[in-house]
Design a protein around this motif. Structure first.
Motif, PDB file in Angstrom:
ATOM      1  N   LYS A 151       3.070   4.543   3.991  1.00  0.00           N
ATOM      2  CA  LYS A 151       2.728   3.182   3.695  1.00  0.00           C
ATOM      3  C   LYS A 151       2.421   2.868   2.420  1.00  0.00           C
ATOM      4  O   LYS A 151       1.972   4.450   1.666  1.00  0.00           O
ATOM      5  CB  LYS A 151       1.682   3.755   4.689  1.00  0.00           C
ATOM      6  CG  LYS A 151       2.042   3.264   6.706  1.00  0.00           C
ATOM      7  CD  LYS A 151       1.347   3.512   7.790  1.00  0.00           C
ATOM      8  CE  LYS A 151       1.949   4.061   8.716  1.00  0.00           C
ATOM      9  NZ  LYS A 151       2.406   2.664   8.856  1.00  0.00           N
ATOM     10  N   ILE A 152       1.900   2.002   2.544  1.00  0.00           N
ATOM     11  CA  ILE A 152       1.123   1.378   1.210  1.00  0.00           C
ATOM     12  C   ILE A 152       0.524   0.660   1.273  1.00  0.00           C
ATOM     13  O   ILE A 152       0.586   0.549   2.339  1.00  0.00           O
ATOM     14  CB  ILE A 152       2.447   0.960  -0.032  1.00  0.00           C
ATOM     15  CG1 ILE A 152       2.774  -0.834   0.592  1.00  0.00           C
ATOM     16  CG2 ILE A 152       3.536   1.712   0.073  1.00  0.00           C
ATOM     17  CD1 ILE A 152       2.673  -1.317  -0.366  1.00  0.00           C
ATOM     18  N   VAL A 153      -0.777   0.917   0.368  1.00  0.00           N
ATOM     19  CA  VAL A 153      -1.379  -0.496   0.842  1.00  0.00           C
ATOM     20  C   VAL A 153      -1.231  -1.459  -0.408  1.00  0.00           C
ATOM     21  O   VAL A 153      -0.938  -1.960  -1.554  1.00  0.00           O
ATOM     22  CB  VAL A 153      -3.604  -0.066   0.027  1.00  0.00           C
ATOM     23  CG1 VAL A 153      -3.686  -1.331   0.082  1.00  0.00           C
ATOM     24  CG2 VAL A 153      -3.131   1.380   0.803  1.00  0.00           C
ATOM     25  N   GLY A 154      -0.365  -3.164   0.552  1.00  0.00           N
ATOM     26  CA  GLY A 154      -0.356  -3.587  -0.256  1.00  0.00           C
ATOM     27  C   GLY A 154      -1.140  -5.151  -0.327  1.00  0.00           C
ATOM     28  O   GLY A 154      -2.095  -5.239   0.554  1.00  0.00           O
ATOM     29  N   ILE A 155      -1.355  -5.457  -1.784  1.00  0.00           N
ATOM     30  CA  ILE A 155      -2.357  -6.843  -2.111  1.00  0.00           C
ATOM     31  C   ILE A 155      -1.202  -7.818  -2.065  1.00  0.00           C
ATOM     32  O   ILE A 155      -0.512  -8.003  -3.184  1.00  0.00           O
ATOM     33  CB  ILE A 155      -3.011  -5.986  -3.386  1.00  0.00           C
ATOM     34  CG1 ILE A 155      -3.782  -5.164  -3.833  1.00  0.00           C
ATOM     35  CG2 ILE A 155      -3.734  -7.522  -3.826  1.00  0.00           C
ATOM     36  CD1 ILE A 155      -4.940  -4.670  -4.665  1.00  0.00           C
ATOM     37  N   SER A 204       0.763  -0.745   4.672  1.00  0.00           N
ATOM     38  CA  SER A 204       2.352  -1.577   5.487  1.00  0.00           C
ATOM     39  C   SER A 204       3.111  -0.276   5.652  1.00  0.00           C
ATOM     40  O   SER A 204       2.648   0.436   4.370  1.00  0.00           O
ATOM     41  CB  SER A 204       2.090  -3.048   3.781  1.00  0.00           C
ATOM     42  OG  SER A 204       3.202  -3.170   3.863  1.00  0.00           O
ATOM     43  N   GLY A 205       4.008  -0.416   6.753  1.00  0.00           N
ATOM     44  CA  GLY A 205       5.050  -0.115   7.321  1.00  0.00           C
ATOM     45  C   GLY A 205       6.231  -0.482   7.010  1.00  0.00           C
ATOM     46  O   GLY A 205       5.656  -2.022   7.151  1.00  0.00           O
ATOM     47  N   TYR A 206       7.003  -0.049   7.382  1.00  0.00           N
ATOM     48  CA  TYR A 206       8.837  -0.860   7.686  1.00  0.00           C
ATOM     49  C   TYR A 206       8.100  -1.574   9.117  1.00  0.00           C
ATOM     50  O   TYR A 206       8.697  -2.641   9.434  1.00  0.00           O
ATOM     51  CB  TYR A 206       9.773  -0.027   7.250  1.00  0.00           C
ATOM     52  CG  TYR A 206      10.146  -0.428   5.818  1.00  0.00           C
ATOM     53  CD1 TYR A 206       9.823  -1.375   4.852  1.00  0.00           C
ATOM     54  CD2 TYR A 206      10.536   1.265   5.542  1.00  0.00           C
ATOM     55  CE1 TYR A 206      10.689  -0.984   3.337  1.00  0.00           C
ATOM     56  CE2 TYR A 206      10.131   1.572   3.655  1.00  0.00           C
ATOM     57  CZ  TYR A 206      11.018   0.484   3.179  1.00  0.00           C
ATOM     58  OH  TYR A 206      11.433   0.295   1.181  1.00  0.00           O
ATOM     59  N   ASN A 207       7.974  -1.191   9.962  1.00  0.00           N
ATOM     60  CA  ASN A 207       7.728  -0.984  10.814  1.00  0.00           C
ATOM     61  C   ASN A 207       6.490  -1.871  11.453  1.00  0.00           C
ATOM     62  O   ASN A 207       6.295  -1.722  12.509  1.00  0.00           O
ATOM     63  CB  ASN A 207       7.880   0.051  12.002  1.00  0.00           C
ATOM     64  CG  ASN A 207       6.386   1.235  11.435  1.00  0.00           C
ATOM     65  OD1 ASN A 207       5.666   0.882  10.199  1.00  0.00           O
ATOM     66  ND2 ASN A 207       6.873   2.192  12.759  1.00  0.00           N
ATOM     67  N   GLY A 208       5.427  -2.542  10.368  1.00  0.00           N
ATOM     68  CA  GLY A 208       4.119  -3.411  11.006  1.00  0.00           C
ATOM     69  C   GLY A 208       3.069  -3.101   9.745  1.00  0.00           C
ATOM     70  O   GLY A 208       2.943  -2.455   8.947  1.00  0.00           O
ATOM     71  N   TYR A 209       2.524  -3.542  10.132  1.00  0.00           N
ATOM     72  CA  TYR A 209       1.155  -4.163   8.610  1.00  0.00           C
ATOM     73  C   TYR A 209      -0.193  -4.227  10.244  1.00  0.00           C
ATOM     74  O   TYR A 209      -0.181  -4.074  10.925  1.00  0.00           O
ATOM     75  CB  TYR A 209       1.493  -5.042   7.858  1.00  0.00           C
ATOM     76  CG  TYR A 209       1.598  -6.316   8.658  1.00  0.00           C
ATOM     77  CD1 TYR A 209      -0.161  -6.939   8.496  1.00  0.00           C
ATOM     78  CD2 TYR A 209       2.472  -6.966   9.489  1.00  0.00           C
ATOM     79  CE1 TYR A 209      -0.295  -8.491   9.124  1.00  0.00           C
ATOM     80  CE2 TYR A 209       2.276  -8.075   9.177  1.00  0.00           C
ATOM     81  CZ  TYR A 209       0.846  -8.976   9.662  1.00  0.00           C
ATOM     82  OH  TYR A 209       1.062 -10.427  10.592  1.00  0.00           O
ATOM     83  N   GLU A 210      -0.977  -3.778   9.034  1.00  0.00           N
ATOM     84  CA  GLU A 210      -2.979  -3.888   9.387  1.00  0.00           C
ATOM     85  C   GLU A 210      -3.493  -4.414   8.562  1.00  0.00           C
ATOM     86  O   GLU A 210      -3.386  -3.936   7.256  1.00  0.00           O
ATOM     87  CB  GLU A 210      -3.297  -2.816   9.975  1.00  0.00           C
ATOM     88  CG  GLU A 210      -4.929  -2.601  10.657  1.00  0.00           C
ATOM     89  CD  GLU A 210      -5.544  -2.062  11.032  1.00  0.00           C
ATOM     90  OE1 GLU A 210      -6.448  -1.686  11.725  1.00  0.00           O
ATOM     91  OE2 GLU A 210      -4.896  -0.143  10.567  1.00  0.00           O
ATOM     92  N   ARG A 211      -3.736  -5.885   8.477  1.00  0.00           N
ATOM     93  CA  ARG A 211      -5.106  -5.903   7.995  1.00  0.00           C
ATOM     94  C   ARG A 211      -6.106  -5.899   7.525  1.00  0.00           C
ATOM     95  O   ARG A 211      -6.732  -5.647   8.695  1.00  0.00           O
ATOM     96  CB  ARG A 211      -4.452  -7.767   8.115  1.00  0.00           C
ATOM     97  CG  ARG A 211      -5.738  -9.072   7.025  1.00  0.00           C
ATOM     98  CD  ARG A 211      -5.638  -9.851   7.554  1.00  0.00           C
ATOM     99  NE  ARG A 211      -6.101 -11.270   7.123  1.00  0.00           N
ATOM    100  CZ  ARG A 211      -6.392 -12.312   7.182  1.00  0.00           C
ATOM    101  NH1 ARG A 211      -6.732 -12.553   8.593  1.00  0.00           N
ATOM    102  NH2 ARG A 211      -6.867 -13.621   6.595  1.00  0.00           N
ATOM    103  N   LEU A 212      -7.218  -5.322   6.785  1.00  0.00           N
ATOM    104  CA  LEU A 212      -8.012  -4.564   6.177  1.00  0.00           C
ATOM    105  C   LEU A 212      -9.297  -5.036   5.351  1.00  0.00           C
ATOM    106  O   LEU A 212      -9.892  -4.687   5.039  1.00  0.00           O
ATOM    107  CB  LEU A 212      -7.376  -3.321   5.865  1.00  0.00           C
ATOM    108  CG  LEU A 212      -6.729  -2.629   7.332  1.00  0.00           C
ATOM    109  CD1 LEU A 212      -7.153  -0.942   6.583  1.00  0.00           C
ATOM    110  CD2 LEU A 212      -7.980  -2.585   8.552  1.00  0.00           C
TER     111      LEU A 212
END
Length: 798
Positions: A526-530, A551-559
């Motif tokens: 997973k990465i933190v994506g801006i 973010s991962g390839y299988n989903g994301y969480e907006r934080l």
């Protein structure tokens, strides 16, 4: 000595760059016999006989000595026992082979050897022949109708190779294994090949027989201030003097909507670039590479002495520059001399370039004064590619000529045979998935008109045909989550046509997925994506554009996100930054204080309907719920709208005439400032598990600084870039540490801004984390189609 037979299968190679002739000559040099067969997308098959030492040395030298533009994914060698004994070495007729690759190269800039031939008076058939090419250079993708890559399946089929010419015929060159044009598919000469003719705008022939006379007249007209339409490899350019204000303003008036949008320049050599622009070694390598893209270069301190018109790129600190890449370009500079020329895409705004001569006349009748057109058919249009350098890192803005149809390999195994994505709405590319490879189309443009919609659909079908994808192999269609995009409707049509699912992928998540693939992130990571840009349809129905994801390839969480701000009047806020500024000020201050600010800066003067419009904006806001879920006023977390607002308040830009204009001009303005000379604060806070960057307070603080006449507005602009970037980076670092993630990446259109992205990078690195940035995939919307396919892939297998 006994003779051994080897069967070789070479896959993943790029054909059309002299690879088969290379194999043929290499095999002969090692005294080998047998057959070489082009198997289309399946690669090249060789059955060779000789002694073991020669065969092993041949295999070793394939990788060592292969053409520089080619590459090999896999080479399989099997020793075979066959009774047949070969007495010679031959290249067999190509056959159709189905594989997961595409062996066709992009269009390749003219090579130095062909340039020398073109200037050699002894080579009568090539002397001053602008279509000169060979096995390692010339048009490729734009000419090919189908595979395997042979002349009869390209638009060069209309020009049979000559049997009589001086010093030798093209048939002989094609058949001579020691000739540079041995088995070259798109070459020709002045005897048998295409040619240019010069016309006025009414299709009346001016010159047609002598290329020197044609170019002499062309140069004369350009020097007199006329605008030429010149047909090239993948389309047509509008060409004029770059140092003549009157001519450039004339072209802008004719283009209508292109009041301020920058024009690209072509220069004859690196001398002008070295003298008037700042360029890194990486930038020089790209400019001179076989791809020959447009590279955005910063103006140097000596730029004002260059005589390049300020109307080429108004208000910007950079200019798009490219070098000649075809014979006609070099020959034209022989006549106009050592000076830059405007070389901009020859099309009406937001309509694809015409590529057929009659259509070119019709589309450019009111834009060009005269036409220099050739009679070689362009099968696929391809605009010039555009790149911006961040130090020595390339950021693709427009990926087209010189790059397409090259693919991206995904960093994980894929069992899905095929899928299609349709991209977003603006700066669109589509893309096709073929197992673990993604093949983006050329630049399509803004899919807001029927013509661009058709262009996108046709480009997807053409790529599907080249890849030999069967309808039954397509497992899903991916698109943007916005329900009203034309590309979303195309996806639904394709979904019905192929009877498969449509997967809608959130815009900023697609950006982040493309960044992950670009950096070869593993499936379990997973990465933190801006993800920062101007607009994208959010999961909550609002307009997103300043987001921080885990973010991962299988989903994301907006934080994390920018604070929601109202866009009173919706999309009108993107065209008139004063509307966006008014919306944020009303959301940030008491009504009377807001009105006082509007009066102080004369905001109503920058609205289309002046005071009436301002009163309407105020009234709409007063009657709204003032929440981020108001049905009548859209709310946005867009980074682009904050840049627009600051650009307006600083007096940099009060009208958007092209995409990103206020923000781009703000960056140019900020480049003259010192961010360390002033203080500017921006705060962020956490609520219900979400981090918010307080843009209301930021805008008010910027306004207060502007009131101090002793503070440079350039300094304010520079400081704004830094503090906003650091706020994003600080929150991303917090999120990364909380989630035990060691990689933070930046994506989206705002990632092209060097000052902003560099500040994020510095903060991430100072905190001991890995910074991810784009290199091969565009950070902007041109990379969205890749992310859509990846997002769809994981939905399809879940």
């Amino acid at each position: 000595m006994s003779h051994i037979t080897y069967n070789l299968e070479i896959t993943g190679i790029v054909q059309g760059v002299g690879f088969r002739p290379f194999l043929y000559n290499l095999a002969r040099n090692h005294d080998l016999r047998g057959v070489i067969l082009n198997r289309g997308n399946a690669g090249v098959s060789l059955t060779l006989q000789g002694n073991r030492e020669d065969l092993d040395e041949f295999i070793e030298n394939i990788e060592k000595k292969k053409p520089s533009i080619s590459y090999i994914e896999k080479l399989t060698v099997n020793e075979s026992k066959i009774s047949e004994y070969f007495t010679d070495l031959n290249i067999e007729k190509s056959e159709e082979g189905r594989g997961v690759s595409l062996t066709l190269p992009p269009d390749i800039a003219i090579c130095d050897s062909c340039l020398m031939d073109m200037k050699n008076e002894k080579l009568k058939k090539y002397y001053n022949y602008p279509f000169i090419a060979c096995a390692v250079c010339g048009p490729r993708y734009t000419t090919v109708k189908d595979l395997p890559y042979d002349r009869e399946r390209s638009t060069m089929v209309q020009f049979p190779l000559c049997k009589n010419a001086e010093p030798e015929s093209c048939v002989k060159e094609y058949s001579n294994s020691q000739n540079r044009r041995f088995h070259a598919q798109t070459f020709a000469c002045s005897v048998c090949g295409p040619n240019y003719k010069l016309y006025d705008k009414n299709k009346t022939l001016i010159k047609s027989t002598n290329i020197n006379a044609i170019l002499e007249e062309t140069a004369k007209r350009i020097m007199e201030g006329e605008v030429a339409a010149i047909k090239g490899i993948g389309g047509v350019h509008l060409v004029c003097l770059a140092n003549d204000d009157k001519t450039i303003l004339k072209l802008r008036r004719r283009k209508g909507k292109r009041k301020n949008k920058p024009f690209a320049l072509m220069v004859p050599n690196l001398k002008i670039i070295d003298e008037y622009f700042n360029i890194s070694e990486g930038g020089k390598e790209l400019l001179t590479s076989f791809r020959r893209p447009i590279v955005l270069l910063e103006k140097s301190d000596k730029f004002n002495k260059s005589k390049i018109s300020s109307f080429v790129a108004p208000g910007l600190n950079n200019v798009g520059i490219m070098l000649p890449y075809t014979g006609i370009h070099y020959m034209l500079f022989d006549y106009v001399g050592n000076q830059p020329l405007v070389y901009t895409s020859g099309n009406k705004s937001n309509i694809p370039m015409a590529i057929e001569n009659n259509q070119i006349f019709n589309q450019l009748y009111n834009l060009a004064d005269f036409f220099l057109l050739h009679n070689r058919t362009i099968y696929q249009r391809a605009d010039d590619s555009v790149i911006r350098m961040h130090n020595n890192k390339a950021k693709l803005i427009r990926r087209s000529r010189g790059y397409v149809p090259e693919y991206f390999a995904l960093p994980f195994e894929v069992k899905t045979p095929a899928a299609i994505s349709t991209g977003p709405e603006l700066a669109v590319t589509g893309a096709l998935l073929r197992k673990n490879r993604i093949f983006p189309t050329q630049h399509i443009g803004n899919v807001t008109h029927l013509e661009t919609y058709e262009f996108l659909r046709e480009s997807l079908y053409h790529m599907k045909k080249l890849l030999q994808i069967k309808d039954s192999e397509i497992e899903y269609i991916a698109c943007d989550a916005h329900p009203s995009f034309i590309t979303t409707k195309l996806a639904q049509e394709l979904s019905t046509q192929y009877n498969v699912e449509t997967y809608k992928i959130q815009h900023h998540y697609a950006h982040t997925l493309s960044l992950m693939a670009d950096n070869i992130i593993k499936p379990e990571e997973k990465i933190v994506g801006i993800s920062v840009d101007g607009v994208g349809y959010g999961d909550d129905g609002n307009v997103w554009g300043g987001e921080i994801f885990v973010s991962g390839y299988n989903g994301y969480e907006r934080l994390g996100q920018l604070q929601y701000q109202p866009m009173i009047g919706g999309d009108r806020c993107t065209k008139f930054p004063a509307r966006m500024a008014a919306s944020i000020v009303l959301n940030s201050m008491e009504l009377e204080d807001s009105k006082n600010i509007f009066t102080k800066i004369g905001l109503e003067n920058d609205l289309e309907y002046k005071n009436v419009e301002l009163n309407t904006i105020i009234s709409q806001f007063e009657h709204s719920t003032k929440s981020s879920y108001d049905q009548n006023i859209p709310f946005t977390s867009s980074t682009g709208r904050i840049f627009d607002t600051i650009s307006y308040l600083l007096g940099v830009s009060n009208l958007k005439t092209y995409r990103g204009e206020p923000a781009m001009k703000l960056e140019g303005f900020a480049s003259k400032g010192d961010p360390d000379s002033i203080d500017l604060e921006i705060k962020y806070y956490k609520k219900d598990g979400m981090f918010f960057i307080n843009t209301s307070e930021l805008v008010v603080n910027v306004f207060n600084l502007i009131q101090n006449p002793k503070i440079s507005r350039h300094d304010i602009a520079a400081k704004f870039h830094i503090v906003l970037a650091e706020a994003f980076a600080d929150i991303a670092v917090l999120i990364a540490n909380l989630n035990k993630i060691d990689k933070i990446g930046l994506t989206g259109g705002v990632a092209y801004n060097f000052m902003f992205s560099n500040a994020i990078k510095d903060t991430v690195l100072k905190n001991g984390l890995t910074f991810l940035e784009h290199n091969k995939i565009p950070p902007g919307d041109a990379g969205i189609s890749i992310g859509q396919l990846i997002g769809g892939l994981y939905k399809n297998i879940s």
